[in-house]
Design a protein around this motif. Structure first.
Motif, mmCIF file in Angstrom:
data_model
loop_
_atom_site.group_PDB
_atom_site.id
_atom_site.type_symbol
_atom_site.label_atom_id
_atom_site.label_comp_id
_atom_site.label_asym_id
_atom_site.label_seq_id
_atom_site.Cartn_x
_atom_site.Cartn_y
_atom_site.Cartn_z
ATOM 1 N N PHE A 195 -93.921 0.712 -53.403
ATOM 2 C CA PHE A 195 -95.123 1.092 -52.648
ATOM 3 C C PHE A 195 -94.762 1.366 -51.191
ATOM 4 N N SER A 196 -93.907 0.542 -50.619
ATOM 5 C CA SER A 196 -93.475 0.735 -49.231
ATOM 6 C C SER A 196 -92.750 2.062 -49.074
ATOM 7 N N LEU A 197 -91.889 2.383 -50.033
ATOM 8 C CA LEU A 197 -91.160 3.641 -49.976
ATOM 9 C C LEU A 197 -92.095 4.831 -50.103
ATOM 10 N N ALA A 198 -93.093 4.732 -50.965
ATOM 11 C CA ALA A 198 -94.048 5.829 -51.130
ATOM 12 C C ALA A 198 -94.792 6.095 -49.826
ATOM 13 N N PHE A 199 -95.294 5.039 -49.197
ATOM 14 C CA PHE A 199 -95.982 5.210 -47.917
ATOM 15 C C PHE A 199 -95.021 5.686 -46.835
ATOM 16 N N ALA A 200 -93.811 5.165 -46.828
ATOM 17 C CA ALA A 200 -92.823 5.555 -45.823
ATOM 18 C C ALA A 200 -92.470 7.033 -45.936
ATOM 19 N N ILE A 201 -92.340 7.527 -47.152
ATOM 20 C CA ILE A 201 -92.021 8.953 -47.345
ATOM 21 C C ILE A 201 -93.138 9.825 -46.796
ATOM 22 N N PHE A 202 -94.385 9.461 -47.109
ATOM 23 C CA PHE A 202 -95.499 10.261 -46.595
ATOM 24 C C PHE A 202 -95.535 10.247 -45.069
ATOM 25 N N PHE A 203 -95.487 9.048 -44.486
ATOM 26 C CA PHE A 203 -95.620 8.938 -43.036
ATOM 27 C C PHE A 203 -94.389 9.462 -42.299
ATOM 28 N N GLN A 204 -93.241 9.487 -42.943
ATOM 29 C CA GLN A 204 -92.074 10.112 -42.326
ATOM 30 C C GLN A 204 -92.341 11.602 -42.127
ATOM 31 N N GLY A 205 -92.826 12.268 -43.166
ATOM 32 C CA GLY A 205 -93.163 13.689 -43.044
ATOM 33 C C GLY A 205 -94.235 13.925 -41.999
ATOM 34 N N PHE A 206 -95.242 13.051 -41.977
ATOM 35 C CA PHE A 206 -96.325 13.180 -41.000
ATOM 36 C C PHE A 206 -95.793 13.028 -39.574
ATOM 37 N N LEU A 207 -94.982 11.991 -39.351
ATOM 38 C CA LEU A 207 -94.442 11.755 -38.007
ATOM 39 C C LEU A 207 -93.486 12.860 -37.572
ATOM 40 N N LEU A 208 -92.678 13.361 -38.497
ATOM 41 C CA LEU A 208 -91.786 14.463 -38.148
ATOM 42 C C LEU A 208 -92.579 15.693 -37.724
ATOM 43 N N ASN A 209 -93.658 15.989 -38.426
ATOM 44 C CA ASN A 209 -94.514 17.116 -38.040
ATOM 45 C C ASN A 209 -95.133 16.892 -36.674
ATOM 46 N N GLN A 210 -95.558 15.660 -36.394
ATOM 47 C CA GLN A 210 -96.133 15.349 -35.092
ATOM 48 C C GLN A 210 -95.096 15.478 -33.977
ATOM 49 N N LEU A 211 -93.876 15.027 -34.245
ATOM 50 C CA LEU A 211 -92.814 15.148 -33.244
ATOM 51 C C LEU A 211 -92.482 16.612 -32.954
ATOM 52 N N VAL A 212 -92.500 17.439 -33.995
ATOM 53 C CA VAL A 212 -92.250 18.878 -33.804
ATOM 54 C C VAL A 212 -93.391 19.492 -33.013
ATOM 55 N N ASP A 213 -94.638 19.166 -33.375
ATOM 56 C CA ASP A 213 -95.805 19.721 -32.681
ATOM 57 C C ASP A 213 -95.851 19.314 -31.214
#
Length: 185
Positions: free
Chosen positions: A18-36
């Motif tokens: 469960f931790s990995l599933a949430f981490a994968i989603f939020f990693q993509g989200f944070l990477l997009n935010q860092l790019v933006d």
């Protein structure tokens, strides 16, 4: 008679998945935010792209692991406290029967990992698994509870988790409001 330790590692695996599933989603989200925000390119000057992704994944995995571990600890404590108040079982034999319900979380955590790109589905899956586990728990322990004890057990759990969730939501809303009030407009 089966060995009751066969399923003893399922909660840990479930928490990790469960931790990995949430981490994968939020990693993509944070990477997009860092790019933006334009921060990502500056970070790549100091750390490689894979280093940034792995570091973010590790930190998010660690964060969610701590959250789910704390939730499991709280859940175990409230269940045992409820059993103390309302059950006739003084030996704890009924709790051993309930441990087989860890399959519910294991299967749902595997599904969550497959749905890692959809955070809402992961949350729904976790909530459904928790509800299924609660129903399984009540079914398994119901023979050691009187009718009044069963009602007390259910109300104790519902009231505790309702108050807990309300307190967390209230704290988050207060924090958000104070943050928004501090911004200069």
């Amino acid at each position: 008679m089966t060995n009751r330790y066969i399923t003893s590692h399922f909660p840990l695996i479930s928490i990790l998945l469960f931790s990995l599933a949430f981490a994968i989603f939020f990693q993509g989200f944070l990477l997009n935010q860092l790019v933006d925000l334009g921060i990502y390119n500056g970070m790549r000057e100091f750390i490689s792209e894979s280093g940034i992704k792995l570091t973010l994944l590790f930190l998010l995995q660690l964060f969610f692991f701590m959250v789910f571990s704390a939730l499991k600890l709280i859940a175990d404590t409230t269940i045992e406290l409820s059993m103390l108040f309302f059950s006739k079982d003084e030996e704890g034999n009924e709790l051993n029967k309930v441990r087989a319900g860890s399959w519910i979380y294991l299967v749902s955590s595997i599904l969550a990992l497959l749905l890692a790109q959809y955070v809402l589905l992961i949350v729904i899956l976790f909530l459904v698994a928790s509800l299924c586990y609660f129903i399984y728990l009540v079914y398994k322990i119901s023979n050691t509870l009187t009718t009044a004890g069963l009602i007390g057990f259910i109300f104790f759990q519902v009231i505790f988790w309702s108050v807990f969730i309300l307190a967390v939501v209230l704290a988050l809303v207060k924090l958000y409001n104070s943050f928004m009030a501090s911004l200069p407009f």
